[in-house]
Write a protein that holds these residues in place. Structure first.
Motif, mmCIF file in Angstrom:
data_model
loop_
_atom_site.group_PDB
_atom_site.id
_atom_site.type_symbol
_atom_site.label_atom_id
_atom_site.label_comp_id
_atom_site.label_asym_id
_atom_site.label_seq_id
_atom_site.Cartn_x
_atom_site.Cartn_y
_atom_site.Cartn_z
ATOM 1 N N TYR A 107 0.855 -1.193 0.000
ATOM 2 C CA TYR A 107 0.000 0.000 0.000
ATOM 3 C C TYR A 107 0.888 1.239 0.000
ATOM 4 O O TYR A 107 1.901 1.291 0.694
ATOM 5 C CB TYR A 107 -0.914 0.014 1.232
ATOM 6 N N SER A 108 0.492 2.240 -0.778
ATOM 7 C CA SER A 108 1.337 3.424 -0.954
ATOM 8 C C SER A 108 0.534 4.716 -0.843
ATOM 9 O O SER A 108 -0.649 4.761 -1.205
ATOM 10 C CB SER A 108 2.026 3.373 -2.326
ATOM 11 N N THR A 109 1.201 5.759 -0.339
ATOM 12 C CA THR A 109 0.607 7.106 -0.337
ATOM 13 C C THR A 109 1.499 8.085 -1.101
ATOM 14 O O THR A 109 1.471 9.288 -0.837
ATOM 15 C CB THR A 109 0.407 7.627 1.106
ATOM 16 N N LYS A 118 -6.181 6.444 6.425
ATOM 17 C CA LYS A 118 -7.205 5.684 7.154
ATOM 18 C C LYS A 118 -7.359 4.277 6.550
ATOM 19 O O LYS A 118 -7.563 3.300 7.276
ATOM 20 C CB LYS A 118 -8.546 6.415 7.097
ATOM 21 N N GLU A 119 -7.252 4.174 5.234
ATOM 22 C CA GLU A 119 -7.319 2.862 4.583
ATOM 23 C C GLU A 119 -6.168 1.967 5.056
ATOM 24 O O GLU A 119 -6.355 0.773 5.320
ATOM 25 C CB GLU A 119 -7.261 3.028 3.063
ATOM 26 N N LEU A 120 -4.968 2.557 5.172
ATOM 27 C CA LEU A 120 -3.816 1.788 5.645
ATOM 28 C C LEU A 120 -4.023 1.331 7.086
ATOM 29 O O LEU A 120 -3.664 0.212 7.461
ATOM 30 C CB LEU A 120 -2.540 2.624 5.538
ATOM 31 N N ILE A 121 -4.595 2.206 7.903
ATOM 32 C CA ILE A 121 -4.849 1.863 9.299
ATOM 33 C C ILE A 121 -5.800 0.678 9.410
ATOM 34 O O ILE A 121 -5.588 -0.242 10.205
ATOM 35 C CB ILE A 121 -5.409 3.089 10.053
ATOM 36 N N GLU A 122 -6.847 0.695 8.602
ATOM 37 C CA GLU A 122 -7.815 -0.408 8.634
ATOM 38 C C GLU A 122 -7.166 -1.712 8.183
ATOM 39 O O GLU A 122 -7.388 -2.771 8.774
ATOM 40 C CB GLU A 122 -9.015 -0.070 7.736
ATOM 41 N N VAL A 123 -6.343 -1.630 7.143
ATOM 42 C CA VAL A 123 -5.657 -2.830 6.640
ATOM 43 C C VAL A 123 -4.687 -3.376 7.680
ATOM 44 O O VAL A 123 -4.531 -4.594 7.828
ATOM 45 C CB VAL A 123 -4.897 -2.495 5.339
ATOM 46 N N TYR A 168 1.653 3.135 15.031
ATOM 47 C CA TYR A 168 0.478 2.257 14.947
ATOM 48 C C TYR A 168 0.607 1.281 13.776
ATOM 49 O O TYR A 168 0.295 0.091 13.915
ATOM 50 C CB TYR A 168 -0.774 3.111 14.782
ATOM 51 N N LEU A 169 1.068 1.786 12.637
ATOM 52 C CA LEU A 169 1.203 0.931 11.455
ATOM 53 C C LEU A 169 2.312 -0.103 11.613
ATOM 54 O O LEU A 169 2.260 -1.183 11.025
ATOM 55 C CB LEU A 169 1.476 1.781 10.216
ATOM 56 N N ASN A 170 3.315 0.231 12.420
ATOM 57 C CA ASN A 170 4.482 -0.643 12.584
ATOM 58 C C ASN A 170 4.228 -1.705 13.652
ATOM 59 O O ASN A 170 4.947 -1.816 14.641
ATOM 60 C CB ASN A 170 5.711 0.193 12.939
#
Length: 253
Positions: free
Chosen positions: A113-115, A137-142, A175-177
């Motif tokens: 996933y990329s921004t 937010k999409e990355l957080i949900e994933v 959070y993502l890590n």
């Protein structure tokens, strides 16, 4: 003609597969330095001689991460965004056609996933910042899932003020890590290096040298954070008024 619709569709798919196979065969038959990827079931990255297939005489780099993500800083034009794109392109190629532009490429089998490509949306009346908020937010949900994910982020929340950008950036990247996910983020915010070093982020940077009033880049990734930037020097090289340059340098002392 209507009764041949499915046959024509099958023909297009067949031609596409042949075309893809020829392209892969051409790459494999070239003199490029290639390898087959190795996929591991753990949060680790080992790459040697990694380079971008579309950049002529591309500088090759190594990257090793063990249970950590990547926080990449450095000067303007030094290669930060290109490097995280290079890694992502090779991850996609490795997972699709089993070819990587590297001497060694060992990764988990990622969902990527990329921004990197975000812009204002005038039609939907949304700003750059809001577009990025929605995408993040999409990355957080994933990230709540247990799959291995690679999150590639370029200059997080650059559309907002510094204090809130740093606070939100630290919180979101931490959070993502989690779990099996690896985050690769480029940033100009050196403050993030201190905030995230204890959050399982490995610090790397790109830098430059100045010779004969010219900026020279080696495009080699280096451990740690940079000791200086080049934004004001670039203004000086482009003949901005001396008063502006002097005042700018006083401001960062």
């Amino acid at each position: 003609m209507e009764n041949k619709k499915e046959d024509i569709k099958s023909l297009f798919l067949f031609i596409g597969e042949i075309d893809s196979a020829i392209s892969c065969a051409s790459i494999l038959n070239s003199e490029k330095n290639l390898c087959n990827p190795t996929f591991v079931d753990k949060k680790e990255v080992f790459s040697e001689g990694l380079y971008h297939p579309l950049i002529k005489d591309c500088t090759r780099n190594n990257l090793n991460l063990v249970n950590k993500s990547l926080l990449l800083t450095g000067s303007n034009m030094s290669g930060k965004t290109t490097f995280i794109r290079t890694f992502s392109v090779n991850a996609i190629l490795g997972q699709t056609v089993n070819i990587c532009f590297a001497s060694k490429f060992e990764i988990p089998f990622f969902k990527i996933y990329s921004t990197i490509r975000i812009s204002d949306d005038l039609i939907n009346n949304t700003s750059y910042y809001l577009e990025e908020v929605v995408r993040i937010k999409e990355l957080i949900e994933v990230s709540k899932k247990d799959d291995f994910c690679l999150f590639v982020i370029d200059e997080l929340f650059k559309g907002t003020n510094t204090a809130e950008r740093l606070a939100a950036g630290k919180s979101i990247l931490s959070y993502l890590n989690k779990k099996n996910h690896i985050v690769m983020v480029s940033t100009h915010d050196l403050e993030l290096t201190d905030l995230l070093k204890k959050k399982n982020f490995e610090l790397y940077h790109f830098s430059e040298t100045i010779e004969n009033e010219k900026l020279l880049f080696d495009y080699k990734i280096k451990p740690g954070k940079p000791k200086s930037g080049n934004a004001i020097k670039i203004l000086d090289l482009y003949d901005y008024p001396k008063e502006i340059i002097d005042n700018a340098r006083i401001g960062i002392e």
